[in-house]
Enzyme design. Sequence first.
Site, short mmCIF file in Angstrom:
data_model
loop_
_atom_site.label_atom_id
_atom_site.label_comp_id
_atom_site.label_asym_id
_atom_site.label_seq_id
_atom_site.Cartn_x
_atom_site.Cartn_y
_atom_site.Cartn_z
N HIS A 157 0.80 -1.22 0.00
CA HIS A 157 0.00 0.00 0.00
C HIS A 157 0.84 1.27 0.00
O HIS A 157 0.33 2.35 -0.29
CB HIS A 157 -0.95 0.01 1.20
N ASP A 187 0.77 -8.40 0.03
CA ASP A 187 0.85 -7.00 0.47
C ASP A 187 2.30 -6.53 0.59
O ASP A 187 2.63 -5.71 1.43
CB ASP A 187 0.12 -6.80 1.81
N SER A 261 4.51 -0.91 9.49
CA SER A 261 4.34 -1.86 8.40
C SER A 261 5.34 -1.61 7.28
O SER A 261 5.57 -0.48 6.87
CB SER A 261 2.92 -1.78 7.84
#
Length: 411
Positions: A157, A187, A261
């Site tokens: 993302h 991801d 993250s």
Amino acid sequence: MTSKKTGYLLGAVAGAGVMAAAVAGAGMRLPQAHADQGHLIKASTAPIFAPPPGAPMSFADIFDRVSPAVVSINVTSRVDASALRRIPGFENFPFDVVPRGGQGGQGGGDDDDSGSGAAAPPQGGRTDKGQPKLPTQQSAGSGFFISPDGYIVTINHVGENAESIKVVMKDETELEATVVGRDEGTDLAVIKVKGSRSNFPFVNFENAGKPRVGDWVIAVGNPFGLGGTATAGIISAYGRDIGETFVDYIQIDAPINRGNSGGPTFDIYGRVIGVNTAIFSPSGGSVGIGFDIPADVAAKVSHELIANGKVVRGYIGATVQNVTPDIAASLGDPNAKGALVAEAVPAGPSAQAGLQPGDLVTAVNGEKIDSNSDLTRRVGLAQPGDTITLDVRRDGKDKRITLRSGVRPSE
């Protein structure tokens, strides 16, 4: 009956024991002690408690060695205006979100660090197609160099809809970067610093010596925009399923928060054992339950992204579900495990090979599976055209079905 006073006394004794252990561990001689009878007893020079091999007295040396390779990543991106009306950070827990300062009102959230922030008002003017420009948002995450020429692993993302990506190193050097490739299935993403510099500090994935549950780990990243932050803990569990298809996650209790993250988790030798990707939290902050993408998965995906810009996975064209106790009972085996075929896509590899709804897939290429996610992950490892063998139980009888993998459609 144990009194509160006794409890406090035991605590004090335990604390003294730890202190003695620290002194002994430092190589100092323990003092002599008098027994109750008045006899002089020479204290043993052996430590009362010796930490097992691999338990560091400090993580400072590890941090000093690996932290230059860890970066903060700031992204400017365009987002759908409807996203800006959502409550930031609460759309798709357990994923974390990092708000960043900006103009205008409170911004909406994505399902990861990179996905939230105060959004600037829509820019004036229209695009060439007559549509108004989407509003911008500022977001932040973490990443780490995996090569001296500027390749950085981060979270998918971070690069999604990015207009600009800025990498901030430990010494506050700011660098522009571009997206090399993104993989929605795990991801993960790889970005690369612009320019021809080839002396970046980098770290390596640990694919051989897998740490055990209970082993120490240290997470480094950019929580809440506070770059260069280290936290420590242990591996809590392996094989966690948090609803994502292609990853068996590592659970750790080293605190990770919004903004972590994409950052790495290291073992005590400074090797990357996982990539921070999600937290489980009712509040949005760390409660000691974090999830990492294992190093072997991250290494395979990142190398494929560098080579091809995308990840290609195997596909058998079947919809599968987990075996519940009721389903197992209906199959006549209360201990049945595997993936139950709900549908075989017409003209897909499974249908062409004879797989049928109601079949119970128990193994892939001879390796037993426990769930539908397990089946999907095993098939995903195949390359298009590879031969895949499925062990199937149908009407109480075992049979083997062989098929050729197709190409999994994009997410």
